[in-house]
Write a protein that holds these residues in place. Structure first.
Motif: not given
Lengths: 254, 657
Positions: B148, B328-329, B456, B656, B102
């Protein structure tokens, strides 16, 4: 949502320091957007005051998302303003109309002396927690989290009490300036959990004693605290507190 | 110069070995050793409480009116722990792996592994303190998933997990205050570190009520002051969150690690106008159930509910089928920016995307109906039941959204946009959490460690408490064991006097500028430079411009800032000026760091370095290091590199899809 702008008259409590007598001062603010938060409206006023070489209004605030408990203020006589279950920082200007006069004051309670303008000293609430608002467990002593199943309803009720943000609105709303809702929320949070059982008697006795020592008033079950609480903490916690206090008194040896 | 002091041996044995061999301080000596803790969020409160329990003499400082106000309280979604209570294949290794991946392979393996190891202890400790985590009907702890990851390892208390964990740590801290082991200084701000012969010996603090400066001796100082996202002016941080304590430490010799690594959180309530003072997060946990979409047509004018399914672009599900809305962000934020920049944004500003719960409401409603074994239930009734479930899960977040926007998210999709949320960068620390200055430690968000280039979800609470409860009690002893031979330094030592004089001089200079622009207005301008040129996407040209613009703005600040009132009174404008003055210096370093790192990784996205699909393109050959900046003189920094060695994990391009 339709947005609009408004002009307002603000009647604000000014007090230089805790020894000053203090008094109201009036201000005009213009073109306030209905999308602003109440504190953003005060930011606008302060920017204006700084430009005019006047002292800005001192007020407590930090997270501005309704959870840290730092903001306060009576707005038109109501702690945290008109909206139900809300903090001052989350009050938005669409609650007001063009041309309105808004009165803003600090919390009024003997136990909360004014430090400056709208800021008061709420350290008595910390001292009530110090008197027993905890479970005495040192770091490293814990057993596995799932070794202690807790009935979901109890866990939920405990959480509902633990949501208290310690802002002091309950004290400000109470005609007796009682801190019973604050104190009961902590007692209930811990009494509803098995982890809190070993200290339940000493906790409630010590916390109540500290509350009295700090100069908060008594509870007369008016319910203004519950109606005002931004986290809608239930007054039934006070009933639980009384029960805890009673049973502790019966077995108290000290 | 940089020695991370990573213990030798197998990754899984390092921490156990360290604990088995670090120096200890006997109880009688602990009473004589003083520790100063700055900040009372999760890291600070847990450290102060734990060290107090151990018998050290602790002084804790916070700028708020109570330690319970620290901004950890606003964390919503949850805290990760490798408990594997859900039997879904979680383990210490997997949490470690997810965190490294992450973070886009820019974190130190040994620290992250330790974090994963102690994660389970944190949950146990918090439960023992009475933290009311969410539970299942059987009475056991409940979990949910976060971005994530593909397991459910996040523990939570509705949307108020940070609040409940902080209250737990706060209560432990207040217990130590009551026992006399910790002395609490509320409404105090640290304004300098006192370093004598290369060793930290105390601090200069300002009592914000009286304005008086104070000297405090400490055998060690722990900085637990959180992140510096407010350098962008608009962020999800609290209004008072600042860089001042760690910046003063930086000026006294502590290296600053990865200053440009900033987390832009994908789900925040969009900016509504120039009056905006802060941004509000809508928890990542909402992405468990909410679906993110934009219209398929550029310049769409219909309301969200009038746009048929076929004309909606669920772009995260389309681009990342494996993780969907739970990427993830950094990935989710960039994808939102990409869609809005391409003209698909919604709302009046067109700088927003939809987060829609309509599907989840139907899905939960049907489950409720199914539980009761009913048939032929109308869709209206299913929706009513579904809304109840959503309310129980996210009620407080939905209420908050409605208060701020005036729109009901049970009926209309939320409008969200990315905003500055967390800073992965911070003071460089070694394995023991010690900075490059002896006796000066840095914990929690304030340090650079553990999250690499992207954090994360639900890992910030974990790190803050890991550092405070389970790491520092061991590593600090290893340092203090040798301090018992040294006498406490008097606060009348020339170094204390000089430090105090320097602080007083700076405050005087600020007050005497007597210019024409408010602190707030200058801060806003700094924020705009940072957001436009060092924000979600960066490029060399913009960063170079930003560096010059910040230098100019800093000059303007020191020549034209206007601070009302006096020094020796409660003066919030002066407090703010002190903090913004430091942001004005930090901003420059962040841009320099972003410019030096000619690659994209995690939240650091350099437009010049991307894959054909627009994903971050790392350059492991040249940039597999932590940038640790030492200040030489004004605007002059020296870069030290800590090479990152991956003994266990093989860095690959994050995938991802």
């Amino acid at each position: 949502m339709e947005h609009y702008n408004m002009n307002l008259t603000l009647k604000i409590w000014r007090q230089k320091n805790k020894n000053d007598k203090g008094g109201f001062q009036s201000f005009q603010v213009k073109n306030i957007s209905s999308e602003m938060s109440f504190l953003e409206m005060l930011d606008v006023l302060n920017e204006q005051l700084i430009n005019d070489n006047q002292d800005p209004i001192a007020f407590d605030h930090d997270c501005r998302e309704g959870i840290c408990g730092m903001c306060s203020l009576y707005i038109n006589g109501k702690p945290h303003g008109e909206w139900k279950g809300n903090t001052t920082c989350q009050l938005h200007m669409r609650a007001f109309k063009d041309g309105e006069t808004v009165t803003i004051e600090p919390w009024r309670a003997k136990a909360f002396p004014v430090i400056k303008d709208l800021i008061v000293d709420r350290s008595p609430l910390d001292r009530i927690i110090q008197a027993g608002g905890y479970i005495s467990v040192n770091t490293g002593n814990a057993v596995d989290g799932n070794s202690l199943p807790i009935n979901k309803d109890d866990a939920d009720a405990s959480f509902a009490a633990a949501m208290c943000i310690g802002c002091g609105a309950c004290v400000a709303a109470c005609k007796n300036s009682s801190a019973m809702l604050f104190l009961s929320a902590k007692v209930a949070h811990l009494a509803l959990l098995p982890q809190g059982a070993p200290e339940r008697h000493s906790r409630v006795m010590n916390m109540v004693a500290q509350m009295d020592k700090e100069g908060f008033g008594a509870c007369t079950n008016t319910g203004a605290c519950e109606a005002t609480c931004p986290k809608e903490i239930s007054i039934s916690n006070i009933a639980r507190l009384n029960l805890e206090y009673l049973s502790a008194s019966i077995v108290a040896e000290k | 110069m940089l020695d991370a002091k990573i213990p030798a041996g197998q990754l899984d044995d390092k921490w156990t070995d360290y604990k088995g061999h670090c120096k200890l301080v006997n109880p009688a000596n602990k009473r004589k050793l003083e520790v100063i803790v700055i900040g009372t969020g999760l890291a600070g409160a847990s450290a102060a409480a734990s060290l107090g329990e151990m018998g050290y003499k602790v002084k804790a400082f916070c700028f708020q009116d109570s330690p319970r106000r620290a901004h950890s309280i606003a964390a919503q979604g949850g805290i990760n722990a490798a408990k594997n209570y859900q039997n879904d294949g979680d383990s210490v290794f997997r949490l470690f792996y997810d965190t490294i991946k992450g973070g886009d392979y820019r974190a130190r393996e040994s620290n992250v592994h330790r974090l994963s190891e102690v994660s389970a202890n944190i949950i146990d400790q918090c439960v023992a303190q009475g933290v009311p985590f969410a539970r299942e009907y059987g009475g056991l702890l409940s979990n949910r998933s976060f971005g994530g990851t593909q397991v459910q390892r996040t523990f939570y208390a509705a949307g108020q997990t940070g609040q409940q964990l902080l209250i737990g740590a706060y209560q432990a801290l207040e217990r130590q205050v009551a026992l006399g082991n910790v002395k609490m200084y509320n409404r105090h701000e640290m304004l300098d570190v006192v370093v004598i012969d290369g060793k930290t010996q105390g601090i200069i603090a300002r009592d914000l009520v009286s304005g008086n400066l104070e000297r405090h001796f400490g055998n060690a100082v722990l900085l637990c002051t959180g992140g510096y996202g407010n350098v962008f002016y608009l962020s999800t941080n609290a209004m008072g969150s600042n860089v001042t304590a760690i910046w003063k430490a930086h000026k006294k010799g502590a290296a600053f690690g990865n200053p440009c690594f900033t987390q832009i959180h994908p789900t925040c309530i969009p900016v509504s106008g120039d009056h905006q003072s802060k941004l509000t997060l809508m928890s990542e946990s909402l992405r468990n159930d909410g679906r993110i979409w934009v219209p398929k047509n550029v310049g769409e004018t219909r309301k969200a509910i009038d746009i048929p399914e076929i004309e909606r672009d669920y772009y995260l599900e389309r681009r990342y089928p494996a993780f969907g809305n739970l990427v993830p962000r950094d990935v989710a934020s960039r994808a939102a920016k990409e869609r809005c920049d391409a003209g698909f944004g919604v709302g009046t500003s067109k700088q927003a995307v939809y987060l829609d719960f309509a599907d989840a409401i139907l899905r939960y409603g049907k489950i409720e109906v199914g539980k009761e074994g009913r048939e032929n239930v109308s869709e209206e009734e299913i929706i009513v039941l579904g809304k109840e479930v959503i309310k129980e899960k996210y009620g407080n977040l939905f209420d908050m959204y409605e208060k701020i926007t005036g729109e009901n998210p049970y009926e209309l999709p939320m409008r969200i946009y990315p905003a500055v949320h967390y800073t992965m960068g911070g003071l460089w620390v070694d394995y023991e959490l010690q900075t490059t200055v002896k006796g000066l430690y840095c914990l929690g968000e304030a340090n650079f460690s553990d999250h690499g280039a992207n954090r994360l979800g639900a890992s910030a609470l974990m790190q803050g408490l890991a550092d405070g409860y389970f790491v520092i009690p061991y590593t600090l002893g290893n340092y203090l064991a040798d301090e018992i031979y040294n006498k406490p330094v008097s606060i009348d030592h020339p170094a204390f006097i000089e430090a105090e004089n320097e602080v007083a001089k700076r405050i005087n200079t600020l007050m005497n500028v007597k210019g024409s622009q408010s602190v707030e207005s200058l801060h806003k301008r700094l924020g705009k430079i940072m957001w436009d040129k060092c924000g979600m996407a960066r490029n060399a040209e913009g960063l170079k411009q930003a560096i010059e613009e910040i230098k100019e703005l800093r000059k303007e600040f020191w020549n034209d800032v206007k601070i009302p009132g006096t020094i020796n009174e409660f003066n919030p404008e002066l407090d703010k000026a002190n903090r913004v003055a430091d942001f004005m210096e930090l901003g420059e370093l962040m841009c320099i760091d972003a410019l030096e790192r000619n690659e994209s990784c995690g939240g650091h996205f350099r437009e010049e370095y991307q894959t054909p699909e627009g994903e971050a393109l790392r350059d492991d050959g040249n940039y597999m290091y932590v940038s640790a900046w030492k200040l030489k003189s004004e605007s002059n920094w020296e870069l030290h590199k800590e090479e990152l060695k991956y003994d266990v994990i093989k860095p690959t391009q994050r995938n991802y899809k």
